[in-house]
Design an enzyme around this catalytic site. Structure first.
Site, PDB file in Angstrom:
ATOM      1  N   HIS A 278      81.769  43.161  48.095  1.00  0.00           N
ATOM      2  CA  HIS A 278      81.158  44.655  47.462  1.00  0.00           C
ATOM      3  C   HIS A 278      79.812  44.174  47.283  1.00  0.00           C
ATOM      4  O   HIS A 278      79.283  43.337  46.839  1.00  0.00           O
ATOM      5  CB  HIS A 278      81.895  44.736  46.121  1.00  0.00           C
ATOM      6  CG  HIS A 278      81.935  46.256  45.651  1.00  0.00           C
ATOM      7  ND1 HIS A 278      81.099  46.542  44.921  1.00  0.00           N
ATOM      8  CD2 HIS A 278      82.678  47.238  45.866  1.00  0.00           C
ATOM      9  CE1 HIS A 278      80.957  47.938  44.732  1.00  0.00           C
ATOM     10  NE2 HIS A 278      81.977  48.462  45.285  1.00  0.00           N
ATOM     11  N   ASP A 335      89.361  49.212  48.380  1.00  0.00           N
ATOM     12  CA  ASP A 335      90.292  49.466  49.503  1.00  0.00           C
ATOM     13  C   ASP A 335      91.204  48.639  50.186  1.00  0.00           C
ATOM     14  O   ASP A 335      92.028  48.994  50.924  1.00  0.00           O
ATOM     15  CB  ASP A 335      89.022  49.794  50.595  1.00  0.00           C
ATOM     16  CG  ASP A 335      88.125  50.972  50.519  1.00  0.00           C
ATOM     17  OD1 ASP A 335      86.904  50.478  50.337  1.00  0.00           O
ATOM     18  OD2 ASP A 335      88.615  51.956  49.934  1.00  0.00           O
TER      19      ASP A 335
END
Ligand code: SDX
Length: 389
Positions: A278, A335
């Site tokens: 991320h 996700d």
């Protein structure tokens, strides 16, 4: 780590910006909407309450929530003319393409944006797009199946309405899908509602920055949302949820996980582990923690795909103990877990990113309003560092 960038009025507002909507502490893995921790919102409130909070800065009273809910239900219908737009797309068009096009088309049905002056007009424009996005997404899905559209049912709340538009035969009570169960279970609605809440906003991510950039030129708010939809589609961003499931299916079995982990670590191999890493979180994504817990809770109730879960758990186990991932602060992000739950809700992977859009639209439109109401905001003009001759 204050969560606020220093504001440099001489610099374009997209390089760094001031906002009081969402706070992220990437090192600690913290996320707050209007100061309220995501863990509290995801477990104690509905997505609609979270929408009200983001737009208005406070959670609604029961009375205000009722009024907000009724307005969203009334605004969920689509103009009959919009149906024809879908026919211009082939059946196999990705729903993100039709979603982005339909939201752009929506701008031509509402042109009040040029003289919106006050909060009320902004809120009305915001309520409308929040309400219509699930209907458009369900239309896109039904178009891909070649089955007639169904308009929303005003007697149903936001998330149940979307699942019904996704599954119901026109007019009947029968549902699409192999399980054949004839009703949509409350546990399914709650799971999807939590997923919408977790996706509602996330500070200045790539697609939100696009929305703010388009806001800065004075274009219609709905084309700003359509631009955000297009940016989110990329697999490095919102498209990752669809890629995670595709990747788990490609790995195919637990004993092949090591091979793909090695590919992900190979600097010469473009393969990346979808759902890991991320830009901001250099710790566990707090949303991923909540989804992992939700996954464990749902295992019994709606029968998750144990084969894919087994592979996902093996990927997680190896990656979280491997020096390559640890040294780069690569943890599972939101996700990584969404896809397995959505698959269990009979939502096909082509609709995973549209589900992300449904959750995120409130964040985009709230950020759009904040930008428009900031007297210091300027047109986007990122500084270029020239490296030519
Ligand atoms: C979302 O920003 C947001 O808030 C986004 C989002 C939101 O709510 O809006 O949170 C939603 O987009 C979540 C992210 C979903 N994307 C994926 O899961 C795709 C896979 N992840 C990678 O593409 C990547 O991790 C990014 C794009 C998410 C972040 O990339 P960074 O922070 O720019 O990391 P990097 O490219 O600088 O990589 C640092 C190192 C590199 O290795 P070295 O060059 O140091 O040797 O980590 C490696 C990268 O190769 N790396 C990975 C990896 N992610 C980074 N290696 C293998 N697999 C990965 N997934």
């Amino acid at each position: 780590d204050t969560g606020l960038f220093s504001y440099d009025p001489g610099y374009t507002s997209t390089a760094s910006c001031r906002s009081n909507i969402t706070f992220i502490n990437g090192k600690k893995g913290e996320l707050r909407y209007r100061g309220i921790p995501i863990e509290e919102l995801a477990t104690e409130h509905t997505y609609l309450e979270t929408c009200y909070l983001l737009l208005n800065g406070e959670l609604p009273s029961a009375q205000k929530l009722l009024a907000f809910d009724l307005e969203i239900r009334h605004r969920a219908f689509l103009h009959e003319g919009l149906r024809h737009l879908f026919n211009a797309f082939p059946d196999n068009a990705h729903p993100m393409a039709t979603l982005s096009a339909a939201v752009t088309a929506l701008a031509s049905f509402y042109d009040e944006h040029l003289n919106m002056e006050n909060g009320t007009e902004y809120l009305e424009m915001a309520h409308r797009i929040i309400a219509k996005i699930p209907t458009i997404a369900a239309f896109a899905y039904r178009h891909s199946l070649g089955i007639p559209f169904i308009q929303p049912d005003i007697d149903l709340a936001f998330t149940r309405n979307f699942l019904t538009m996704m599954r119901a035969y026109p007019g009947g009570k029968m549902h699409l899908g192999t399980e054949g169960h004839d009703e949509i279970k409350e546990v399914e609605v709650r799971a999807l509602d939590t997923i919408f809440t977790l996706h509602a906003d996330h500070e200045q991510n790539a697609s939100t920055t696009v929305v703010r950039n388009v806001a800065s030129t004075g274009a219609h708010p709905y084309v700003a949302i359509a631009s955000g939809i297009s940016a989110l589609w990329g697999r490095a961003h919102g498209g990752a949820n669809e890629s995670v499931i595709a990747q788990l299916e490609m790995i195919g079995s637990v004993d092949r996980v090591d091979t793909f982990i090695a590919k992900a670590k190979d600097p010469d191999d473009p393969f990346r582990l979808m759902g890991f890493g991320h830009r901001v979180y250099k710790n566990f994504d707090p949303r991923a923690r909540i989804l992992k817990k939700l996954q464990d809770e749902l295992k019994e109730e709606i029968g998750l795909n144990s084969h894919l879960m087994e592979i996902a758990e093996k990927v997680e186990e190896i990656a979280l103990s491997d020096e390559y991932f640890i040294s780069r602060n690569l943890y599972p992000n939101i996700d990584f877990y969404t896809g397995i739950i959505l698959t269990a809700l009979q939502i096909p992977k082509s609709m995973f990113t549209p589900v992300f859009v449904i959750g995120r639209t409130v964040g985009w439109i709230t950020q759009w309003i904040e930008f428009k109401q900031d007297p210091q905001s300027k047109i986007a003009r990122p500084r270029q560092l020239y490296s030519g001759q």
